[in-house]
Design an enzyme around this catalytic site. Structure first.
Site, short mmCIF file in Angstrom:
data_model
loop_
_atom_site.label_atom_id
_atom_site.label_comp_id
_atom_site.label_asym_id
_atom_site.label_seq_id
_atom_site.Cartn_x
_atom_site.Cartn_y
_atom_site.Cartn_z
N HIS A 199 -25.37 -33.24 6.09
CA HIS A 199 -25.76 -33.28 7.22
C HIS A 199 -27.34 -33.74 8.07
O HIS A 199 -28.15 -33.42 6.73
CB HIS A 199 -25.55 -31.92 7.36
CG HIS A 199 -25.88 -30.43 6.04
ND1 HIS A 199 -27.15 -29.92 6.53
CD2 HIS A 199 -26.16 -30.42 4.63
CE1 HIS A 199 -28.26 -29.32 6.19
NE2 HIS A 199 -27.45 -29.99 4.88
N GLU A 254 -24.59 -28.28 9.91
CA GLU A 254 -24.45 -27.40 8.28
C GLU A 254 -25.26 -25.99 7.87
O GLU A 254 -24.50 -25.31 7.39
CB GLU A 254 -24.46 -27.79 7.35
CG GLU A 254 -24.23 -28.12 6.05
CD GLU A 254 -25.25 -26.87 4.80
OE1 GLU A 254 -24.19 -26.34 4.24
OE2 GLU A 254 -26.08 -26.86 5.63
N GLU A 255 -25.80 -26.34 8.75
CA GLU A 255 -27.31 -24.78 8.20
C GLU A 255 -26.94 -23.64 8.70
O GLU A 255 -27.78 -22.69 8.81
CB GLU A 255 -28.68 -25.46 8.25
CG GLU A 255 -29.08 -26.10 8.10
CD GLU A 255 -29.66 -25.66 6.52
OE1 GLU A 255 -28.96 -24.81 5.81
OE2 GLU A 255 -30.21 -26.71 5.61
N HIS A 266 -34.85 -24.74 0.38
CA HIS A 266 -35.05 -24.07 1.30
C HIS A 266 -36.19 -23.39 1.53
O HIS A 266 -36.79 -22.64 2.07
CB HIS A 266 -34.04 -22.95 2.16
CG HIS A 266 -32.54 -23.57 2.88
ND1 HIS A 266 -31.71 -22.29 2.87
CD2 HIS A 266 -32.42 -24.31 2.39
CE1 HIS A 266 -30.67 -22.86 3.30
NE2 HIS A 266 -30.98 -23.70 3.09
#
Length: 378
Positions: free
Chosen positions: A71, A223-224, A324
């Site tokens: 992604h 995707e996130e 993250h």
């Protein structure tokens, strides 16, 4: 290893990817960059209506078709409100902790085309004013604000600058490429995976290797926020390998210097046949690898299955520390991932067309004397 991976190319592409802000919902520029790179590699592609990329690598056989996916979108933020003090309240795009936003430099992307620099600060930021209250303030997005680098002391000033609720906020990466192979940056998830796929595709071309099956290189853009590969498949793919980050942390077994094969994530186990096939390829190609299970994690593969696609899925990972957050990866891990992608694309089909879809008992690889990493949590 079936293909030699050009590390200079991989790192060069990764640097260009990291330099372009691409929070979920604001991915046009990063899509253009990858399209330009595919043009350079002479790889045909098409864009979906939403802007994801579906590239095509012709294989020796048309069916069954394979796919490899990563992604392009990253975490980010959005303006929630314009504050009376001339600062901005923000909310996150994607799921990530406010503690990794504190102190970050950001860009505010306005509808009128202007961008403004700023800094994310806790509401009580000055130790000379608040003393110990600075440390007592909980880490939460509601306790943050953006101080923009303009003479702004009121909501009217923000309005006159063109800043509006819903403007995107991108966070600077602070990327650093060290001589010893470590790469520190925000948003290596999943631009490192994209770079590995492109490096594998280039290696196949330079070595005159053709995939065994027609294969798609998929680059998704949401995707996130949970959408992932749900919108990029067309029903003609039999198996899909997702490329994303593995978790370097206590009680995890991810390899920081090799490739990690995920056996299960929060959405459930990955396909046993396809996962075993990847493990065997690591053995055959002498690629350093580990196996791991991820509890608080999902990838493009989960979204594809939830959308109703009848496909086998697997997940291969590079070792990422502090996912993250302020992330770190080693180039050797990315090289291992790229090598496995190349080996997978050039490998034989799991099952011949028309044969038993669950395979014969003898089709399960037996992994014995392996090059697998010892447990990371020993």
């Amino acid at each position: 290893m079936i293909t030699h991976i050009n590390q200079d190319y991989l790192l060069g592409v990764l640097g260009r990817l990291l330099a372009i802000p691409s929070p979920s919902g604001m991915t046009d520029d990063i899509v253009r960059l990858v399209c330009d790179e595919l043009d350079t590699l002479a790889i045909d592609y098409e864009l979906t209506r939403r802007g994801a990329i579906r590239a095509h690598l012709p294989g020796r056989a048309k069916k069954p078709r394979r796919a490899v996916v990563a992604h392009l979108d990253t975490l980010g933020g959005m303006v929630r409100s314009l504050k009376q003090n001339g600062r901005l309240a923000i909310v996150p795009i994607g799921t990530w902790s406010a503690r990794f936003a504190e102190g970050a430099r950001v860009l505010i992307h306005c509808d009128n085309g202007r961008t403004f620099h700023g800094t994310v600060l806790p509401l009580k930021a000055s130790g000379h004013r608040y003393n110990e209250e600075v440390d007592q303030q909980p880490s939460a997005w509601s306790n943050l604000e953006v101080r923009i680098d303009e003479a702004s002391s009121s909501i009217d000033t923000l309005w006159d600058l063109g800043i509006r609720v819903g403007d995107y906020v991108s966070f600077t990466t602070a990327m650093e490429f060290s001589e010893n192979g470590f790469i520190n940056s925000r948003f290596l998830d999943d631009k490192a995976g994209v770079a590995a796929i492109l490096a594998a595709a280039r290696a196949l071309s330079e070595n005159g290797l053709k995939p065994e099956l027609d294969s798609s290189l998929l680059f998704t853009i949401s995707e996130e926020v949970g959408v992932g590969a749900s919108h990029v498949l067309r029903g003609n793919v039999a198996e899909m390998v997702s490329v994303d980050n593995g978790i370097v942390a206590p009680d995890q077994n991810t390899s920081e210097f090799g490739v990690t094969i995920a056996m299960k994530d929060s959405s459930g186990p990955f396909d046993r046949h396809l996962t075993s096939h990847l493990l065997q390829l690591c053995m055959d190609q002498e690629i350093k690898f580990s196996r791991d299970v991820f509890i608080h994690y999902r990838s493009d593969a989960a979204a594809a299955l939830e959308a109703g696609n009848d496909i086998r899925t697997a997940l291969i990972c590079y070792g990422l520390d502090a996912s993250h957050g302020y992330e770190r990866v080693h180039v050797q891990s990315l090289t291992s991932v790229a090598g496995l992608i190349g080996a997978y694309l050039c490998s034989d089909p799991l099952f011949s067309r028309g044969k038993n879809v669950i395979g014969e008992e003898k089709s399960y690889p037996l992994i014995q004397n392996s090059s697998e990493d010892r447990p990371a949590n020993r």
